[in-house]
Design an enzyme around this catalytic site. Structure first.
Site, PDB file in Angstrom:
ATOM      1  N   ASP A  29     -53.462  70.583-132.413  1.00 57.73           N
ATOM      2  CA  ASP A  29     -53.654  71.251-131.119  1.00 57.73           C
ATOM      3  C   ASP A  29     -54.247  72.651-131.276  1.00 57.73           C
ATOM      4  O   ASP A  29     -53.698  73.636-130.779  1.00 57.73           O
ATOM      5  CB  ASP A  29     -52.338  71.307-130.348  1.00 57.73           C
ATOM      6  CG  ASP A  29     -51.207  71.941-131.152  1.00 57.73           C
ATOM      7  OD1 ASP A  29     -51.386  72.162-132.371  1.00 57.73           O
ATOM      8  OD2 ASP A  29     -50.149  72.225-130.567  1.00 57.73           O
ATOM      9  N   HIS A  32     -86.318  54.692-101.443  1.00 57.48           N
ATOM     10  CA  HIS A  32     -85.051  54.703-100.718  1.00 57.48           C
ATOM     11  C   HIS A  32     -84.477  53.299-100.516  1.00 57.48           C
ATOM     12  O   HIS A  32     -85.197  52.311-100.388  1.00 57.48           O
ATOM     13  CB  HIS A  32     -85.177  55.378 -99.349  1.00 57.48           C
ATOM     14  CG  HIS A  32     -86.476  55.180 -98.664  1.00 57.48           C
ATOM     15  ND1 HIS A  32     -87.126  56.180 -97.985  1.00 57.48           N
ATOM     16  CD2 HIS A  32     -87.286  54.089 -98.579  1.00 57.48           C
ATOM     17  CE1 HIS A  32     -88.269  55.712 -97.500  1.00 57.48           C
ATOM     18  NE2 HIS A  32     -88.378  54.450 -97.840  1.00 57.48           N
TER      19      HIS A  32
END
Length: 394
Positions: free
Chosen positions: A86, A298
Site C-alpha cells: 500500500d 447520425h
C-alpha cells in the site's frame, strides 16, 4: 501482498504503482508474496513478466512470516528489500536512498517509517533469524545482537489506506497529481477537479480537456486534440487535431488525425476512423473501419463493417451483422451513398460509387455504380384517412 494489493486507484491495482516504481530501480529480482488463495493477484502479476509470484501455503502467516516463507529465494542475494503493497506514492528516489543508506551503514536491518513500510536487510547475516518461526517483525526491530537503523518516511509517500473511504481519498490525490503533471507539460484542462486521467495514459502538448472527461487504460491523445465534456476514453488511440464534441465513448479503438465525433457517439471494439472521418450524434461503431473523409452523421449502427473513402451513410442505417449465431461483415466501397434507413443484411458488399434508396433492405451485393432499391411498392388508399377522422372507424 494480499487482496488489498488489487484495490483500484484510478482503474489500476494499488500494487501496480509500487511494482512500476520498483522496476524503475532495476533490481536483480522481484518477488511478490501472495495469499494462499490469492489467484487474482497471481493472475494480475502476469502483466509483469519479470516479477515472480510466491504463493503462501496457508493463511497463518504474518508480515515477517511471509518473508520467512520466501527466505530460501532471498538467501542468494547479498541484500534484500521488503515493501508493503500500500505505497502507491513511494518514489524511486526514496527507495534508492534507503537501500544505499542500508548498504553503506553496514547494518543488519534498516526500517523505513514507523509502520515500518519497508525493510532492508542482509539475508546472509539474518539466516538464523529468517528460519526462526518465533520471530515477528516487531521482535526483529528490537532483537539483541542485531545492528539496526530506522529512517523516517514522509507522510506524503505513505498515506493510510485501510478502507474504501481512504482509498477514495487516495484516488483523488492521485488524480490531482496526474492532472497537474500533464498541465505542466502543456495540456489545457479547463477544470482540473472535474477531469480524471489514468496513470498509464499519454497526452501530447496542446491537448484540451473539457470538464467531465475521463481517460483510462493505455489511451493516448495527439497534439491539438479537443476532448469535449463528459467524453470517456478507454484504451483509445487518438491522433492529432481530433475533436470529440461531447459525451463520446471510445473503447479499444483508434481515431486518426482530424477525426470528428459526437455528440453521443459510441465507438468500440477495434474500430478505426481514418483521417477526416466523422461519426455523428447517436452513432455506434463496433469492429468497424471508416475510411478517410467518410461520414456516419447520425442515428446509425455500423457493426463488423468496412467503409471505404468518401462514403456517406444516411440517418437510421444499420448493418445487420448478427443472425443469432454468427457475425458477418458488410463491405461498403469508396464514394458510396447509403440512403437513410437502409438495412444492409450481412454478408453483403456495396461496390464503389453505388447507392441505395432510402428505406431499402439490401440482401444481395450491389454492383459498382448501381442504385439498389429494396422496399415494398407504395399504395395510396384514397379518402381512408379523412373517413377515419370523421367516423372514428377504420
Amino acid at each position: 501482498m494480499g487482496a488489498k494489493a488489487l484495490w483500484p486507484i484510478l482503474g489500476k491495482p494499488m500494487a501496480g504503482y509500487l511494482l512500476k516504481t520498483i522496476l524503475e530501480c532495476e533490481p536483480k529480482s522481484v518477488f511478490v508474496v501472495a495469499g494462499h488463495e490469492d489467484d487474482a493477484l497471481c493472475e494480475y502479476l502476469r502483466s509483469f513478466p519479470s516479477v515472480t509470484p510466491i504463493k503462501l501455503d496457508s493463511p497463518e502467516y504474518d508480515e515477517w512470516g511471509a518473508v520467512r516463507f520466501a527466505g530460501e529465494r532471498l538467501k542468494q542475494f547479498p541484500h534484500a528489500l521488503v515493501l508493503r503493497c500500500d505505497l502507491p506514492f513511494l518514489s524511486a528516489e526514496t527507495i534508492r536512498l534507503f537501500v544505499r543508506g542500508h548498504v553503506g551503514s553496514g547494518a543488519d536491518c534498516s526500517f523505513l517509517g514507523d509502520a515500518p513500510y519497508a525493510l532492508a536487510f542482509s539475508p546472509g547475516r539474518l539466516s538464523g533469524v529468517i528460519d526462526d518461526a518465533s520471530v515477528t517483525l516487531a521482535g526483529l526491530q528490537g532483537a539483541a545482537g542485531l545492528k539496526t537503523r530506522k529512517i523516517a518516511l514522509d507522510a506524503d509517500e505513505a498515506p493510510v489506506i485501510r478502507n474504501q473511504a481512504e482509498l477514495a481519498g487516495t484516488a483523488t490525490r492521485m488524480r490531482d497529481a496526474i492532472v497537474r503533471k500533464w498541465m505542466e507539460k502543456g495540456v489545457h484542462v479547463m477544470d482540473p477537479c472535474a477531469v480524471w486521467i489514468g496513470p498509464d495514459a499519454e497526452l501530447e502538448p496542446g491537448v484540451s480537456l473539457m470538464p467531465g472527461v475521463q481517460i483510462w487504460g493505455n489511451s493516448s491523445v495527439g497534439e491539438g486534440s479537443v476532448i469535449g465534456p463528459y467524453c470517456i476514453l478507454r484504451d483509445a488511440v487518438l491522433g492529432r487535431e481530433v475533436r470529440l464534441i461531447s459525451n463520446v465513448v471510445v473503447e479499444d479503438s483508434e481515431l486518426r488525425d482530424h477525426v470528428k465525433a459526437g455528440p453521443f457517439a459510441y465507438i468500440r471494439e477495434d474500430s478505426v476512423l481514418k483521417e477526416h472521418a466523422f461519426a455523428g450524434r447517436f452513432v455506434e461503431l463496433k469492429k468497424t473501419s471508416v475510411g478517410s473523409d467518410s461520414k456516419v452523421p447520425h442515428l446509425s449502427y455500423m457493426g463488423d463493417a468496412i467503409l471505404g473513402e468518401s462514403v456517406n451513410i444516411g440517418a437510421g442505417s444499420i448493418t445487420c451483422n448478427f443472425d443469432g449465431v454468427n457475425k458477418f461483415q458488410t463491405k461498403i466501397g469508396d464514394r458510396c451513398f447509403v440512403g437513410s434507413d437502409t438495412m444492409m443484411v450481412a454478408p453483403v458488399t456495396l461496390g464503389d460509387d453505388s447507392m441505395t434508396g432510402a428505406g431499402s433492405t439490401i440482401t444481395a451485393d450491389v454492383p459498382p455504380g448501381a442504385l439498389a432499391v429494396g422496399r415494398a411498392r407504395q399504395r395510396n388508399l384514397e379518402g381512408w384517412a379523412l373517413k377515419k377522422r370523421l367516423t372514428g372507424k377504420r
